[in-house]
Each structure stands twice: as structure tokens, then as C-alpha cells.
Design a protein around this motif. Structure first.
Motif, PDB file in Angstrom:
ATOM      1  N   GLY A 143      15.048  10.121 -19.628  1.00 18.69           N
ATOM      2  CA  GLY A 143      15.305  10.648 -18.293  1.00 18.69           C
ATOM      3  C   GLY A 143      14.059  10.833 -17.437  1.00 18.69           C
ATOM      4  O   GLY A 143      14.137  11.386 -16.348  1.00 18.69           O
ATOM      5  N   ASP A 144      12.918  10.357 -17.904  1.00 19.98           N
ATOM      6  CA  ASP A 144      11.662  10.488 -17.153  1.00 19.98           C
ATOM      7  C   ASP A 144      11.689   9.553 -15.944  1.00 19.98           C
ATOM      8  O   ASP A 144      11.816   8.337 -16.094  1.00 19.98           O
ATOM      9  N   GLN A 145      11.574  10.121 -14.753  1.00 22.15           N
ATOM     10  CA  GLN A 145      11.675   9.344 -13.521  1.00 22.15           C
ATOM     11  C   GLN A 145      10.324   8.885 -12.970  1.00 22.15           C
ATOM     12  O   GLN A 145      10.276   8.208 -11.951  1.00 22.15           O
ATOM     13  N   ARG A 146       9.234   9.189 -13.636  1.00 19.22           N
ATOM     14  CA  ARG A 146       7.918   8.822 -13.094  1.00 19.22           C
ATOM     15  C   ARG A 146       7.751   7.319 -12.903  1.00 19.22           C
ATOM     16  O   ARG A 146       7.042   6.888 -11.998  1.00 19.22           O
ATOM     17  N   ALA A 147       8.384   6.529 -13.727  1.00 19.22           N
ATOM     18  CA  ALA A 147       8.244   5.077 -13.626  1.00 19.22           C
ATOM     19  C   ALA A 147       9.339   4.426 -12.777  1.00 19.22           C
ATOM     20  O   ALA A 147       9.378   3.211 -12.643  1.00 19.22           O
ATOM     21  N   CYS A 148      10.221   5.226 -12.183  1.00 14.72           N
ATOM     22  CA  CYS A 148      11.301   4.670 -11.363  1.00 14.72           C
ATOM     23  C   CYS A 148      10.736   3.917 -10.161  1.00 14.72           C
ATOM     24  O   CYS A 148       9.727   4.316  -9.572  1.00 14.72           O
ATOM     25  N   VAL A 149      11.425   2.837  -9.802  1.00 12.99           N
ATOM     26  CA  VAL A 149      11.099   2.080  -8.600  1.00 12.99           C
ATOM     27  C   VAL A 149      12.412   1.859  -7.858  1.00 12.99           C
ATOM     28  O   VAL A 149      13.370   1.318  -8.424  1.00 12.99           O
ATOM     29  N   THR A 150      12.445   2.291  -6.594  1.00 11.03           N
ATOM     30  CA  THR A 150      13.651   2.195  -5.782  1.00 11.03           C
ATOM     31  C   THR A 150      13.293   1.577  -4.451  1.00 11.03           C
ATOM     32  O   THR A 150      12.321   1.992  -3.801  1.00 11.03           O
ATOM     33  N   GLU A 151      14.073   0.585  -4.017  1.00 14.17           N
ATOM     34  CA  GLU A 151      13.888   0.017  -2.689  1.00 14.17           C
ATOM     35  C   GLU A 151      14.921   0.624  -1.748  1.00 14.17           C
ATOM     36  O   GLU A 151      16.119   0.559  -2.016  1.00 14.17           O
ATOM     37  N   LEU A 152      14.448   1.235  -0.659  1.00 11.85           N
ATOM     38  CA  LEU A 152      15.341   1.758   0.377  1.00 11.85           C
ATOM     39  C   LEU A 152      15.432   0.709   1.477  1.00 11.85           C
ATOM     40  O   LEU A 152      14.410   0.189   1.928  1.00 11.85           O
ATOM     41  N   PRO A 194      18.064  -8.765  10.027  1.00 14.39           N
ATOM     42  CA  PRO A 194      16.804  -8.038   9.855  1.00 14.39           C
ATOM     43  C   PRO A 194      17.042  -6.680   9.198  1.00 14.39           C
ATOM     44  O   PRO A 194      17.892  -5.905   9.635  1.00 14.39           O
ATOM     45  N   VAL A 195      16.285  -6.433   8.130  1.00 14.09           N
ATOM     46  CA  VAL A 195      16.422  -5.192   7.372  1.00 14.09           C
ATOM     47  C   VAL A 195      15.029  -4.607   7.156  1.00 14.09           C
ATOM     48  O   VAL A 195      14.124  -5.301   6.702  1.00 14.09           O
ATOM     49  N   ALA A 196      14.872  -3.334   7.509  1.00 18.68           N
ATOM     50  CA  ALA A 196      13.625  -2.619   7.222  1.00 18.68           C
ATOM     51  C   ALA A 196      13.751  -2.004   5.835  1.00 18.68           C
ATOM     52  O   ALA A 196      14.815  -1.489   5.474  1.00 18.68           O
ATOM     53  N   SER A 197      12.677  -2.081   5.062  1.00 17.20           N
ATOM     54  CA  SER A 197      12.732  -1.520   3.716  1.00 17.20           C
ATOM     55  C   SER A 197      11.375  -0.977   3.313  1.00 17.20           C
ATOM     56  O   SER A 197      10.347  -1.306   3.911  1.00 17.20           O
ATOM     57  N   LEU A 198      11.411  -0.136   2.298  1.00 15.28           N
ATOM     58  CA  LEU A 198      10.184   0.356   1.673  1.00 15.28           C
ATOM     59  C   LEU A 198      10.484   0.626   0.213  1.00 15.28           C
ATOM     60  O   LEU A 198      11.638   0.720  -0.196  1.00 15.28           O
ATOM     61  N   ILE A 199       9.427   0.733  -0.580  1.00 23.67           N
ATOM     62  CA  ILE A 199       9.550   0.993  -2.014  1.00 23.67           C
ATOM     63  C   ILE A 199       9.160   2.435  -2.287  1.00 23.67           C
ATOM     64  O   ILE A 199       8.138   2.911  -1.793  1.00 23.67           O
ATOM     65  N   VAL A 200       9.986   3.131  -3.062  1.00 29.93           N
ATOM     66  CA  VAL A 200       9.686   4.490  -3.508  1.00 29.93           C
ATOM     67  C   VAL A 200       9.335   4.410  -4.991  1.00 29.93           C
ATOM     68  O   VAL A 200      10.098   3.869  -5.788  1.00 29.93           O
ATOM     69  N   SER A 226       0.844  -1.193   0.000  1.00 27.35           N
ATOM     70  CA  SER A 226       0.000   0.000   0.000  1.00 27.35           C
ATOM     71  C   SER A 226       0.879   1.242   0.000  1.00 27.35           C
ATOM     72  O   SER A 226       1.883   1.294   0.695  1.00 27.35           O
ATOM     73  N   PHE A 227       0.481   2.212  -0.784  1.00 28.94           N
ATOM     74  CA  PHE A 227       1.204   3.469  -0.823  1.00 28.94           C
ATOM     75  C   PHE A 227       0.416   4.500  -0.051  1.00 28.94           C
ATOM     76  O   PHE A 227      -0.798   4.582  -0.178  1.00 28.94           O
ATOM     77  N   ARG A 228       1.096   5.274   0.766  1.00 27.33           N
ATOM     78  CA  ARG A 228       0.441   6.297   1.565  1.00 27.33           C
ATOM     79  C   ARG A 228      -0.067   7.411   0.657  1.00 27.33           C
ATOM     80  O   ARG A 228       0.612   7.807  -0.275  1.00 27.33           O
ATOM     81  N   VAL A 229      -1.237   7.917   0.963  1.00 22.20           N
ATOM     82  CA  VAL A 229      -1.818   9.017   0.198  1.00 22.20           C
ATOM     83  C   VAL A 229      -0.904  10.231   0.314  1.00 22.20           C
ATOM     84  O   VAL A 229      -0.465  10.598   1.394  1.00 22.20           O
ATOM     85  N   GLY A 230      -0.581  10.839  -0.814  1.00 22.77           N
ATOM     86  CA  GLY A 230       0.256  12.031  -0.821  1.00 22.77           C
ATOM     87  C   GLY A 230       1.737  11.723  -0.798  1.00 22.77           C
ATOM     88  O   GLY A 230       2.553  12.619  -0.887  1.00 22.77           O
ATOM     89  N   ASN A 231       2.110  10.464  -0.645  1.00 20.30           N
ATOM     90  CA  ASN A 231       3.521  10.088  -0.651  1.00 20.30           C
ATOM     91  C   ASN A 231       3.763   9.074  -1.744  1.00 20.30           C
ATOM     92  O   ASN A 231       2.848   8.422  -2.226  1.00 20.30           O
ATOM     93  N   ALA A 232       5.002   8.927  -2.107  1.00 21.72           N
ATOM     94  CA  ALA A 232       5.356   8.012  -3.181  1.00 21.72           C
ATOM     95  C   ALA A 232       6.024   6.760  -2.645  1.00 21.72           C
ATOM     96  O   ALA A 232       6.766   6.117  -3.349  1.00 21.72           O
ATOM     97  N   PHE A 233       5.772   6.410  -1.384  1.00 23.54           N
ATOM     98  CA  PHE A 233       6.441   5.230  -0.846  1.00 23.54           C
ATOM     99  C   PHE A 233       5.476   4.318  -0.109  1.00 23.54           C
ATOM    100  O   PHE A 233       4.434   4.733   0.370  1.00 23.54           O
ATOM    101  N   SER A 234       5.875   3.048  -0.061  1.00 16.62           N
ATOM    102  CA  SER A 234       5.057   2.009   0.540  1.00 16.62           C
ATOM    103  C   SER A 234       5.248   1.990   2.054  1.00 16.62           C
ATOM    104  O   SER A 234       6.147   2.629   2.590  1.00 16.62           O
ATOM    105  N   ASP A 235       4.408   1.206   2.721  1.00 18.53           N
ATOM    106  CA  ASP A 235       4.596   0.968   4.148  1.00 18.53           C
ATOM    107  C   ASP A 235       5.875   0.162   4.340  1.00 18.53           C
ATOM    108  O   ASP A 235       6.139  -0.779   3.580  1.00 18.53           O
TER     109      ASP A 235
END
Length: 160
Positions: free
Chosen positions: A146-155, A99-105, A2-11
Motif C-alpha cells: 500500500g506504499d504510494q510513494r512510487a505511484c505515478v498518475t497522469e491527470l 487537445p488535452v492538457a495533462s500533467l504527471i503526479v 520537470s517537477f516543481r520544487v515542493g510539489n509532486a507534479f510535472s509542468d
């Protein structure tokens, strides 16, 4: 996911990871110079890997550790499954296991700082401490224009 409303990252979520060998180029520099470092280090590293016919086992990775209020230790890296010959500039390292905490941007790399802030806050709110190093795995890069709208990054941030 799930992506938070107003943000570009997952829980955020916590997973157990195995240590991951990486080949990398390190730098210790002022945060203002990080983008320029990555802009030269990744092409250099990719060229070296191609020249030496070393296959990568995952997407490109940036590692970061705040060394002081004015300096950061960073690295441009690629995951590998084999031990590689090293040079004075190109060395081996390891992404930590455990143990590693991560989220998707999703989207622009401009959201990465907010994603890291959210992940750090989430760690504290859930009784975890952040490890000394964090990393970003660039799962989907900008398109050829160079369009970054489709980028997916795991932090990812190991739990201390």
C-alpha cells in the motif's frame, strides 16, 4: 519532465489525443463517498473483465465531473480496444479526443487534488477553458504493502 520544487507534479503539457473507448461503472454521489465507490467499483469491473476475457489496453482510469455543489458524476474505467457486451451496471464510454492538457503526479494520491488545482489554474493562465470531464490514469499503483510513494498518475483535462 520537470517537477516543481515542493510539489509532486510535472509542468502541464497539451497533446492531441484520439478518443479512447473505455468500459466503466458510473456513479453519481456525494464527494465524501467517492473513495468508497472506487474501492468497490474497480474490483467489480476487473473481475467482470477477467470473467469475460476482455483485455484492457491501458491503466485503470477514474473520470469525474462536478454535477452540482453537493454531487459528482464519477466512473471507474479501463481502456479497451474492442466493443464489449454491457450490463445494466457495466457500460461503454469514451475518453474525449482532441487537445488535452495533462500533467504527471508522482507519489501519494493525496497530491491529486493539488495537481488538478494546478492544471485548472494553468489552463486559465494560458487562455484555455477546461472541458466538462477530467480523468486520472493510474500508471503505477501502490506496491503490495500500500506504499504510494512510487505511484505515478497522469491527470488529463480536455481543452474546451
Amino acid at each position: 519532465m520537470s517537477f516543481r520544487v515542493g510539489n509532486a507534479f510535472s509542468d502541464p503539457r497539451v497533446t492531441m489525443r484520439q478518443p479512447q473507448p473505455v468500459v466503466l461503472i458510473r456513479g453519481t454521489l456525494n464527494p465524501a463517498h467517492v473513495s468508497a465507490f472506487y474501492a468497490t467499483a474497480f474490483p467489480e469491473l476487473a473481475s467482470w473483465l477477467n470473467l469475460n476475457r476482455i483485455p484492457v489496453s491501458g491503466p485503470p482510469v477514474t473520470l469525474s465531473h462536478i454535477a452540482s455543489s453537493t454531487m459528482m458524476e464519477v466512473a471507474a474505467a479501463y481502456p479497451v480496444t474492442v466493443k464489449v457486451p454491457t450490463t445494466q451496471r457495466i457500460t461503454m464510454g469514451t475518453l474525449p479526443g482532441g487537445p488535452v492538457a495533462s500533467l504527471i503526479v508522482q507519489g501519494s494520491h493525496e497530491y491529486l487534488a493539488d495537481g488538478y488545482d494546478h492544471l485548472r489554474a494553468w489552463l486559465g493562465e494560458n487562455g484555455y477553458g477546461p472541458g466538462p470531464v477530467s480523468w486520472a490514469s493510474y500508471i503505477r499503483l501502490p506496491d503490495e504493502h500500500g506504499d504510494q510513494r512510487a505511484c505515478v498518475t497522469e491527470l488529463s483535462w480536455p481543452i474546451a
